[in-house]
Write a protein that holds these residues in place. Sequence first.
Motif, PDB file in Angstrom:
ATOM      1  N   ARG A 165       0.835  -1.206   0.000  1.00 20.24           N
ATOM      2  CA  ARG A 165       0.000   0.000   0.000  1.00 20.24           C
ATOM      3  C   ARG A 165       0.868   1.254   0.000  1.00 20.24           C
ATOM      4  O   ARG A 165       0.560   2.237  -0.698  1.00 20.24           O
ATOM      5  N   ALA A 166       1.950   1.225   0.755  1.00 19.64           N
ATOM      6  CA  ALA A 166       2.874   2.366   0.786  1.00 19.64           C
ATOM      7  C   ALA A 166       3.476   2.596  -0.598  1.00 19.64           C
ATOM      8  O   ALA A 166       3.567   3.732  -1.084  1.00 19.64           O
ATOM      9  N   ARG A 167       3.866   1.520  -1.245  1.00 21.42           N
ATOM     10  CA  ARG A 167       4.456   1.622  -2.587  1.00 21.42           C
ATOM     11  C   ARG A 167       3.444   2.186  -3.578  1.00 21.42           C
ATOM     12  O   ARG A 167       3.784   3.014  -4.438  1.00 21.42           O
ATOM     13  N   GLN A 168       2.199   1.775  -3.450  1.00 19.71           N
ATOM     14  CA  GLN A 168       1.179   2.185  -4.404  1.00 19.71           C
ATOM     15  C   GLN A 168       0.741   3.632  -4.245  1.00 19.71           C
ATOM     16  O   GLN A 168       0.416   4.293  -5.235  1.00 19.71           O
ATOM     17  N   SER A 169       0.750   4.132  -3.003  1.00 22.24           N
ATOM     18  CA  SER A 169      -0.002   5.366  -2.780  1.00 22.24           C
ATOM     19  C   SER A 169       0.737   6.539  -2.162  1.00 22.24           C
ATOM     20  O   SER A 169       0.219   7.658  -2.191  1.00 22.24           O
TER      21      SER A 169
END
Length: 332
Positions: A165-169
């Motif tokens: 999620r961190a990588r995506q957003s």
Amino acid sequence: MPFNTELTRKLGIRVPIVQGGMQWVGYAELASAVSNAGGLGILTALTQPTPEDLRKEIRRCRAMTKNPFGVNLTLLPALVPPDYAAYARVIIEEGINIVETAGNSPGPVIRQLKAANTIILHKCTSIRHAASAVKLGVDFLSIDGFECAGHVGESDITNFILLSRARQSLGVPFIASGGFADGQGLAAAISLGAEGINMGTRFMCTIEAPIHMKIKEAIVEAQETDTELVLRRWRNTSRLFKNKVASEAVKIEKESTTGEFKEVAPYVSGQRGRQVFINGDKDFGVWTAGQVIGLIHDIPTCQVLISRIEREAIDTLAKAQSLIVDEVKSKL
């Protein structure tokens, strides 16, 4: 220098490993050993009783390593809060340009530190809190999964999801924290988009960690199931080592008919937890430990540990690379 990540470049370290700030553990002995081994050692500001004591500890650490090290400043709820601004002022005056922040309402302290061009690594247990930290201008997010020791947040999201999620957003470089103890973990974190890892419990179980050997031995003997989640009833959940005191605190928490915190307060005393590290009695008070205790099987020096993790990570990433084949060549 086999690793070239945003973390190694910006912090000036050789291996992308950060020693997390730990209360009653983050002294100069441990921080300097981690930095000397190529990672980033961290002093814990609030382990020092006053800002001036922190100044002395910074100078003591500087005498023990020529490599970069940082300071952790965690903001926690308290009836009489510490003078966080004074601690931050000492950090700035002593020329420390890397700070790990964590806790509630960090805005004023982060702004104070950023005004002095400090590199901020901010620990978060949720994407929502991470997004708020991004707005404050932090340089790195330390994404803390539910596996971690200490304050786990209230959303119960493990690192496999949280890091993705961190990588995506988020759009800000991040470090993986919670559940890391070896090079395979470092390789996995990098594969999920992290710039490195943060380790706390693993560094507790090193020769240089300033805690009693019996506590280190208790970590080695423990399994991943030997932690307790305490204070969930009051939405201040902490992951602690499962001992007699922590188990009794959980029992009271679950069975209390009043729900008053004062019933459990004597069992979660930080001062009794501090004595555990001094007297070696693992059941004397509560102390934090992550589920990663199940992966810890020895008590090495920081140099041996970091060198081993570096080698394991390189081997793991190389093995993964070897699994990719050229389809044309493979048909020949």
